[in-house]
Design a protein around this motif. Structure first.
Motif, short mmCIF file in Angstrom:
data_model
loop_
_atom_site.label_atom_id
_atom_site.label_comp_id
_atom_site.label_asym_id
_atom_site.label_seq_id
_atom_site.Cartn_x
_atom_site.Cartn_y
_atom_site.Cartn_z
N PRO A 79 -1.71 -3.95 -13.40
CA PRO A 79 -2.91 -4.40 -14.06
C PRO A 79 -3.81 -5.18 -12.76
CG PRO A 79 -1.02 -5.39 -15.29
CD PRO A 79 -0.53 -4.46 -14.01
N MET A 80 -5.15 -4.90 -12.92
CA MET A 80 -6.02 -5.37 -11.95
C MET A 80 -6.03 -6.92 -11.48
SD MET A 80 -7.56 -2.68 -11.13
CE MET A 80 -8.11 -1.09 -11.91
N LYS A 81 -5.39 -7.86 -12.51
CA LYS A 81 -5.14 -9.20 -12.30
C LYS A 81 -3.91 -9.53 -11.51
CE LYS A 81 -2.79 -9.93 -16.60
NZ LYS A 81 -2.87 -10.49 -18.16
N LEU A 82 -2.96 -8.35 -11.24
CA LEU A 82 -1.99 -8.55 -10.22
C LEU A 82 -2.21 -8.07 -8.79
CD1 LEU A 82 1.12 -7.51 -12.57
CD2 LEU A 82 -0.05 -9.94 -11.99
N ALA A 83 -2.08 -8.65 -7.82
CA ALA A 83 -2.29 -8.12 -6.55
C ALA A 83 -1.39 -6.97 -6.05
CB ALA A 83 -1.90 -9.19 -5.62
N SER A 84 -1.74 -6.15 -5.42
CA SER A 84 -0.86 -4.61 -4.91
C SER A 84 0.02 -5.64 -4.09
CB SER A 84 -1.99 -4.06 -3.99
OG SER A 84 -2.91 -3.20 -4.99
N GLU A 85 1.17 -4.72 -4.12
CA GLU A 85 2.32 -4.70 -3.21
C GLU A 85 1.53 -4.47 -1.82
OE1 GLU A 85 6.00 -2.05 -1.84
OE2 GLU A 85 5.66 -2.24 -4.06
N PRO A 86 1.92 -5.22 -0.85
CA PRO A 86 1.29 -5.11 0.29
C PRO A 86 1.98 -3.79 1.14
CG PRO A 86 2.62 -7.18 0.45
CD PRO A 86 2.68 -6.32 -1.06
N GLY A 87 1.12 -3.43 2.10
CA GLY A 87 1.40 -2.30 3.21
C GLY A 87 1.75 -0.73 2.60
N VAL A 88 1.26 -0.61 1.37
CA VAL A 88 1.53 0.49 0.66
C VAL A 88 0.63 1.90 1.29
CG1 VAL A 88 1.16 2.12 -1.32
CG2 VAL A 88 2.40 -0.33 -1.60
N ILE A 89 1.34 2.79 1.87
CA ILE A 89 0.62 3.80 2.68
C ILE A 89 0.58 5.28 1.90
CG2 ILE A 89 1.10 5.39 4.80
CD1 ILE A 89 2.55 3.34 6.17
N LEU A 90 -0.80 5.89 1.83
CA LEU A 90 -0.81 6.93 1.16
C LEU A 90 -0.47 8.06 1.78
CD1 LEU A 90 -3.01 7.69 -1.25
CD2 LEU A 90 -4.41 8.75 0.33
N GLN A 91 0.62 8.76 0.59
CA GLN A 91 1.31 9.97 1.23
C GLN A 91 0.68 11.28 1.30
OE1 GLN A 91 4.62 9.05 2.46
NE2 GLN A 91 3.71 7.01 2.16
N ASP A 92 1.07 12.15 1.72
CA ASP A 92 0.50 13.60 1.96
C ASP A 92 0.24 14.01 0.31
OD1 ASP A 92 0.43 13.70 4.51
OD2 ASP A 92 2.44 14.81 4.80
N ASN A 93 1.22 13.85 -0.56
CA ASN A 93 1.00 14.13 -1.99
C ASN A 93 1.03 12.85 -2.65
OD1 ASN A 93 1.18 17.28 -1.62
ND2 ASN A 93 3.28 16.70 -0.84
N ASP A 94 0.04 12.39 -3.05
CA ASP A 94 -0.30 11.03 -3.66
C ASP A 94 -1.42 10.92 -4.42
OD1 ASP A 94 0.67 8.43 -4.06
OD2 ASP A 94 0.75 8.12 -1.85
N ILE A 95 -1.45 9.89 -5.16
CA ILE A 95 -2.37 9.55 -6.28
C ILE A 95 -3.14 8.23 -5.77
CG2 ILE A 95 -0.99 8.33 -7.89
CD1 ILE A 95 -2.91 9.54 -10.10
N PHE A 96 -4.37 7.79 -5.93
CA PHE A 96 -5.08 6.51 -5.75
C PHE A 96 -6.20 6.69 -6.57
CE2 PHE A 96 -7.58 9.42 -2.97
CZ PHE A 96 -8.74 8.89 -2.82
N PHE A 97 -6.52 5.30 -6.86
CA PHE A 97 -7.99 4.93 -7.48
C PHE A 97 -8.66 3.98 -6.98
CE2 PHE A 97 -5.17 2.15 -10.17
CZ PHE A 97 -5.84 1.05 -10.25
N ILE A 98 -10.20 4.14 -7.11
CA ILE A 98 -10.94 2.95 -6.70
C ILE A 98 -11.66 2.25 -7.92
CG2 ILE A 98 -13.27 3.00 -5.49
CD1 ILE A 98 -12.38 5.68 -4.34
N ASP A 99 -11.85 1.15 -7.56
CA ASP A 99 -12.50 0.04 -8.60
C ASP A 99 -13.44 -0.78 -7.81
OD1 ASP A 99 -13.14 -1.36 -10.94
OD2 ASP A 99 -11.21 -2.54 -10.65
N ILE A 100 -14.56 -0.45 -8.23
CA ILE A 100 -15.84 -1.34 -7.53
C ILE A 100 -16.83 -1.94 -8.45
CG2 ILE A 100 -15.77 -0.21 -5.28
CD1 ILE A 100 -18.17 1.38 -5.97
N ALA A 101 -17.27 -3.16 -8.00
CA ALA A 101 -18.26 -3.75 -9.09
C ALA A 101 -19.36 -4.40 -8.05
CB ALA A 101 -17.67 -5.08 -9.69
N PRO A 102 -20.02 -3.43 -7.39
CA PRO A 102 -21.35 -4.02 -6.68
C PRO A 102 -22.48 -4.51 -7.47
CG PRO A 102 -21.16 -1.55 -6.70
CD PRO A 102 -20.00 -2.04 -7.74
N ARG A 103 -23.35 -5.21 -6.85
CA ARG A 103 -24.33 -5.51 -7.28
C ARG A 103 -25.81 -4.83 -6.59
NH1 ARG A 103 -27.48 -10.10 -5.92
NH2 ARG A 103 -25.84 -11.14 -5.08
N LEU A 104 -26.72 -4.23 -7.42
CA LEU A 104 -27.98 -4.14 -6.67
C LEU A 104 -28.98 -4.78 -7.22
CD1 LEU A 104 -29.32 -1.65 -4.96
CD2 LEU A 104 -30.05 -0.57 -7.28
#
Length: 228
Positions: A79-104
């Protein structure tokens, strides 16, 4: 929820602008694509987050009302309210996501999407299904004008039929001219009326039932003519 509180939940601030909100959304989606293009196997998650912040600032966007997140591999189930486990490296076959909330300027953007590197059928299907479920729910919202509560109940049912678990810790929220939190802080999943366009963010976070990986997609609820 009674009629007065419903109208209060969807009100906006003095700087609200249709054109401004749509431009903030456009810039947000462009930033997501730019960040994703720079994420490569071998990156450490924390470095990807710093890179994402630079992309936003270089685009003239303000780091706004929630942290900039890029999550790799096993951190995609959290869940977003929980911090990520530190030091995780993206592998050659892997999944990731992006979550941003910028202001213009005065207008809030908020967006997220999932991506896959390499070849992994399960990851690829999860990323596709998160986005597909978002669009299916947007279509149901447009057609049936369900309440926020019923919309998420239906998302839960459909996610299960696809073989995924819906994470209710990401239940959608208001969006507006900044800051929306002074207007309304309740979730879309608790909203007992049909949500209006350009007022809400629909969040979809699905996870592998064995809690090995997940995928995320979010965007503003808009009518078809604005969803380009």
């Amino acid at each position: 929820m009674h009629e007065v509180s419903l109208s209060l939940a969807e009100r906006v601030g003095p700087a609200f602008s249709v054109d401004g909100m749509l431009l903030a959304r456009k810039k947000t989606r462009e930033a997501i694509a730019e960040i994703a293009a720079r994420v490569k196997p071998g990156m450490v998650e924390e470095d990807a987050v710093q890179m994402a912040r630079r992309v936003l600032l270089d685009a003239g966007l303000a780091l706004s009302w929630h942290p900039t997140r890029v999550r790799f591999g096993r951190n995609t189930i959290k869940p977003m309210k929980l911090a990520s486990e530190p030091g995780v490296i993206l592998q050659d076959n892997d999944i990731f996501f992006i979550d941003i909330a910028p202001r213009l300027d005065a207008w809030e953007g908020d967006g997220g999407a999932s991506f896959v590197v390499g070849q992994h059928a399960g990851y690829a299907r999860c990323a596709r299904d998160a986005e597909a479920l978002f669009h299916e729910m947007r279509g149901i919202w447009k057609r049936d004008r369900l309440t926020g509560q019923r919309l998420y109940a239906e998302a839960d049912r459909i996610a299960a039929s696809m073989g995924w678990e819906l994470n209710f810790d990401l239940p959608g929220h208001r969006v507006s001219d900044f800051p929306h939190a002074t207007i309304h802080t309740g979730s879309l999943a608790d909203f007992d009326a049909s949500p209006s366009a350009m007022r809400w963010i629909l969040e979809i976070h699905i996870r592998d039932p064995e809690k090995r990986f997940g995928a995320f997609f979010e965007d503003m609820l808009l009518e078809d003519e604005d969803y380009l």
